[in-house]
Write a protein that holds these residues in place. Structure first.
Motif, PDB file in Angstrom:
ATOM      1  N   PRO A  73       0.857  -0.834   0.238  1.00 55.24           N
ATOM      2  CA  PRO A  73       0.409   0.134  -0.135  1.00 55.24           C
ATOM      3  C   PRO A  73       0.693   1.169  -0.150  1.00 55.24           C
ATOM      4  O   PRO A  73       0.265   2.551  -0.406  1.00 55.24           O
ATOM      5  CB  PRO A  73      -0.809  -0.055   1.090  1.00 55.24           C
ATOM      6  N   GLN A  74       2.326   0.783   1.025  1.00 54.26           N
ATOM      7  CA  GLN A  74       2.836   2.108   0.579  1.00 54.26           C
ATOM      8  C   GLN A  74       3.656   2.724  -0.938  1.00 54.26           C
ATOM      9  O   GLN A  74       3.403   3.937  -1.339  1.00 54.26           O
ATOM     10  CB  GLN A  74       4.407   2.193   1.542  1.00 54.26           C
ATOM     11  N   VAL A  75       3.850   1.930  -1.212  1.00 49.41           N
ATOM     12  CA  VAL A  75       3.758   1.980  -2.939  1.00 49.41           C
ATOM     13  C   VAL A  75       3.342   2.676  -3.845  1.00 49.41           C
ATOM     14  O   VAL A  75       3.604   3.031  -4.261  1.00 49.41           O
ATOM     15  CB  VAL A  75       5.192   0.078  -3.404  1.00 49.41           C
ATOM     16  N   GLN A  76       2.205   1.522  -3.216  1.00 46.50           N
ATOM     17  CA  GLN A  76       0.974   1.977  -4.412  1.00 46.50           C
ATOM     18  C   GLN A  76       0.603   3.824  -4.379  1.00 46.50           C
ATOM     19  O   GLN A  76       0.161   4.434  -5.048  1.00 46.50           O
ATOM     20  CB  GLN A  76      -0.107   1.502  -3.892  1.00 46.50           C
TER      21      GLN A  76
ATOM     22  N   ASP B 111       9.585   9.858  -5.380  1.00 44.64           N
ATOM     23  CA  ASP B 111      10.029   8.877  -5.262  1.00 44.64           C
ATOM     24  C   ASP B 111      10.571   8.250  -4.941  1.00 44.64           C
ATOM     25  O   ASP B 111      10.078   8.361  -3.658  1.00 44.64           O
ATOM     26  CB  ASP B 111      11.604  10.163  -5.643  1.00 44.64           C
ATOM     27  N   MET B 112      10.856   6.484  -4.805  1.00 47.59           N
ATOM     28  CA  MET B 112      10.909   5.790  -4.647  1.00 47.59           C
ATOM     29  C   MET B 112      12.439   5.449  -4.111  1.00 47.59           C
ATOM     30  O   MET B 112      13.223   5.006  -4.889  1.00 47.59           O
ATOM     31  CB  MET B 112       9.894   4.695  -4.712  1.00 47.59           C
ATOM     32  N   LEU B 113      12.685   4.822  -2.420  1.00 41.63           N
ATOM     33  CA  LEU B 113      14.048   4.241  -2.523  1.00 41.63           C
ATOM     34  C   LEU B 113      13.647   3.270  -1.935  1.00 41.63           C
ATOM     35  O   LEU B 113      13.436   3.355  -0.779  1.00 41.63           O
ATOM     36  CB  LEU B 113      15.231   5.466  -1.670  1.00 41.63           C
ATOM     37  N   PHE B 114      14.109   2.109  -2.164  1.00 42.97           N
ATOM     38  CA  PHE B 114      13.857   0.575  -1.348  1.00 42.97           C
ATOM     39  C   PHE B 114      15.175  -0.155  -0.766  1.00 42.97           C
ATOM     40  O   PHE B 114      16.294  -0.027  -0.657  1.00 42.97           O
ATOM     41  CB  PHE B 114      13.976  -0.542  -2.664  1.00 42.97           C
ATOM     42  N   LEU B 115      15.515   0.104   0.854  1.00 43.96           N
ATOM     43  CA  LEU B 115      15.866  -0.291   1.450  1.00 43.96           C
ATOM     44  C   LEU B 115      15.172  -1.486   2.523  1.00 43.96           C
ATOM     45  O   LEU B 115      14.460  -2.094   2.994  1.00 43.96           O
ATOM     46  CB  LEU B 115      16.241   0.769   2.746  1.00 43.96           C
ATOM     47  N   GLY B 116      15.814  -2.321   2.577  1.00 45.74           N
ATOM     48  CA  GLY B 116      16.009  -3.519   3.752  1.00 45.74           C
ATOM     49  C   GLY B 116      17.427  -4.299   3.404  1.00 45.74           C
ATOM     50  O   GLY B 116      18.279  -5.179   2.429  1.00 45.74           O
TER      51      GLY B 116
ATOM     52  N   LEU C 193      10.588  -4.081  -7.762  1.00 45.34           N
ATOM     53  CA  LEU C 193      11.251  -2.780  -8.517  1.00 45.34           C
ATOM     54  C   LEU C 193      10.961  -3.801  -9.956  1.00 45.34           C
ATOM     55  O   LEU C 193      10.335  -3.049 -10.857  1.00 45.34           O
ATOM     56  CB  LEU C 193      12.290  -2.971  -8.834  1.00 45.34           C
ATOM     57  N   ARG C 194      10.464  -4.605 -10.002  1.00 42.88           N
ATOM     58  CA  ARG C 194      10.877  -5.432 -11.237  1.00 42.88           C
ATOM     59  C   ARG C 194       9.743  -5.329 -12.151  1.00 42.88           C
ATOM     60  O   ARG C 194       9.024  -5.799 -12.951  1.00 42.88           O
ATOM     61  CB  ARG C 194      11.394  -7.603 -11.607  1.00 42.88           C
ATOM     62  N   GLN C 195       9.110  -5.121 -10.710  1.00 39.26           N
ATOM     63  CA  GLN C 195       7.123  -5.665 -11.564  1.00 39.26           C
ATOM     64  C   GLN C 195       6.930  -4.123 -11.569  1.00 39.26           C
ATOM     65  O   GLN C 195       5.564  -4.119 -12.074  1.00 39.26           O
ATOM     66  CB  GLN C 195       6.221  -6.436  -9.809  1.00 39.26           C
ATOM     67  N   LEU C 196       7.272  -2.845 -11.663  1.00 39.41           N
ATOM     68  CA  LEU C 196       6.808  -1.974 -11.741  1.00 39.41           C
ATOM     69  C   LEU C 196       7.024  -1.299 -13.537  1.00 39.41           C
ATOM     70  O   LEU C 196       6.214  -0.778 -13.633  1.00 39.41           O
ATOM     71  CB  LEU C 196       8.036  -0.789 -10.609  1.00 39.41           C
ATOM     72  N   VAL C 197       7.763  -1.790 -13.683  1.00 37.32           N
ATOM     73  CA  VAL C 197       7.980  -2.269 -15.344  1.00 37.32           C
ATOM     74  C   VAL C 197       6.437  -1.820 -15.703  1.00 37.32           C
ATOM     75  O   VAL C 197       6.770  -1.994 -16.756  1.00 37.32           O
ATOM     76  CB  VAL C 197       9.087  -2.885 -15.729  1.00 37.32           C
ATOM     77  N   HIS C 198       6.210  -3.151 -15.346  1.00 35.61           N
ATOM     78  CA  HIS C 198       4.158  -3.485 -15.791  1.00 35.61           C
ATOM     79  C   HIS C 198       3.589  -2.301 -15.816  1.00 35.61           C
ATOM     80  O   HIS C 198       2.326  -1.652 -16.216  1.00 35.61           O
ATOM     81  CB  HIS C 198       3.605  -4.930 -15.406  1.00 35.61           C
TER      82      HIS C 198
END
Length: 102
Positions: A51-54, A62-67, A77-82
């Motif tokens: 929900p946060q990404v949406q 802008d988004m930054l993925f940390l973990g 990230l690979r799903q975002l291209v869809h």
């Protein structure tokens, strides 16, 4: 469906250029309305991260993925291209066309 081959044909389709963030937002809204899966294969984050990404996409942030390893950052990230359109128009002889090798 035949793709436009000239600038005149492209203009006659009503195409309007948009930013990547606008394109992702538009396609996310469409997927949410139709109930299509947005992040397939990502489990355990339905109530927290997804929900946060949406919301970030809808807000055009802008988004930054940390973990740590194994938290589905790359998979997400690979799903975002869809959320991007399948094709963008390129006018013959333009610099963009030459950069793409077409």
């Amino acid at each position: 469906m035949t793709l436009p081959r000239t600038l005149g044909e492209l203009r006659s389709t009503g195409y309007q250029s948009s930013s990547v963030k606008d394109e992702m937002r538009r396609n996310l809204i469409r997927k949410l309305k139709t109930g299509d899966a947005i992040f397939e294969g990502i489990l355990g984050y339905e109530e927290s991260v997804l929900p946060q990404v949406q919301n970030a996409i809808l807000s055009k942030h802008d988004m930054l993925f940390l973990g740590l390893r194994g938290q589905a950052k790359t998979r997400m990230l690979r799903q975002l291209v869809h959320l991007l359109d399948d094709a963008i128009p390129i006018v013959a002889g333009s610099e963009m066309r030459m950069a793409c090798g077409r």
